[in-house]
Design a protein around this motif. Sequence first.
Motif, PDB file in Angstrom:
ATOM      1  N   ASN A 190       0.841  -1.199   0.000  1.00 24.42           N
ATOM      2  CA  ASN A 190       0.000   0.000   0.000  1.00 24.42           C
ATOM      3  C   ASN A 190       0.875   1.248   0.000  1.00 24.42           C
ATOM      4  N   ASP A 241     -10.357  -4.338   2.056  1.00 25.94           N
ATOM      5  CA  ASP A 241      -9.503  -5.389   2.617  1.00 25.94           C
ATOM      6  C   ASP A 241      -9.286  -6.543   1.648  1.00 25.94           C
ATOM      7  N   SER A 287       5.072  -4.299   3.641  1.00 26.79           N
ATOM      8  CA  SER A 287       4.263  -3.524   4.582  1.00 26.79           C
ATOM      9  C   SER A 287       5.147  -2.975   5.693  1.00 26.79           C
ATOM     10  N   SER A 300      -1.530  -4.126   7.745  1.00 24.51           N
ATOM     11  CA  SER A 300      -2.516  -3.762   6.726  1.00 24.51           C
ATOM     12  C   SER A 300      -3.453  -4.933   6.470  1.00 24.51           C
TER      13      SER A 300
END
Length: 196
Positions: free
Chosen positions: A51, A98, A119, A124
Amino acid sequence: MDLIDRAGGHFRESIATLQMVMDELSPAVAVAAERLVASLMNEGKILVCGNGGSAADAHHFTTMMLGHFEKERPGLAAIALSSDVPALTAVGNDYEFDLIFSKQVRALGHHNDLLLVISCTGNSANIIEAIYAAHERGMNVIALTGNDGGQVAEILAPEDLHLNVPVTRAARVQEVHLLLLHALCDAIDYMLLGGE
């Protein structure tokens, strides 16, 4: 403190972080590279997700796999799961955010494939769901995390590989992650092409 001292502090902190993790992570990079090459040689592919800045790192890594790192070679099968914006927005809108990576892992992933997750926190939810999906598909996972590894560290299977940068500052974690990705590319090329 003036801006020169402040900038220098970033350099000093980054160098200290790299020195701190070098001895521990170098062997893990070697094992990770061997697993990535084994997957590719068995007609597998590498699925990569993250992300924000970690998504950018995922794209950077897959670009180097599909194109080249420092030596010319045929492209290697790697997919950044954050690259298909229509699929991401459809899954995020129709289901939930998600699931944006896990639905792709379930659709695209196979036993010989490998999931690489990136991550900084290891917490996450969409990364965690992707790992669960990879395990369901019989895929191994390589996780690049920071801090204490978060929930990712807790759900990795014994055969998975965890490369953790045990610092809390996200900028330092991301800097090490980028170096790890470059070291992986170099090791993959060395195994496939030989040379210095």
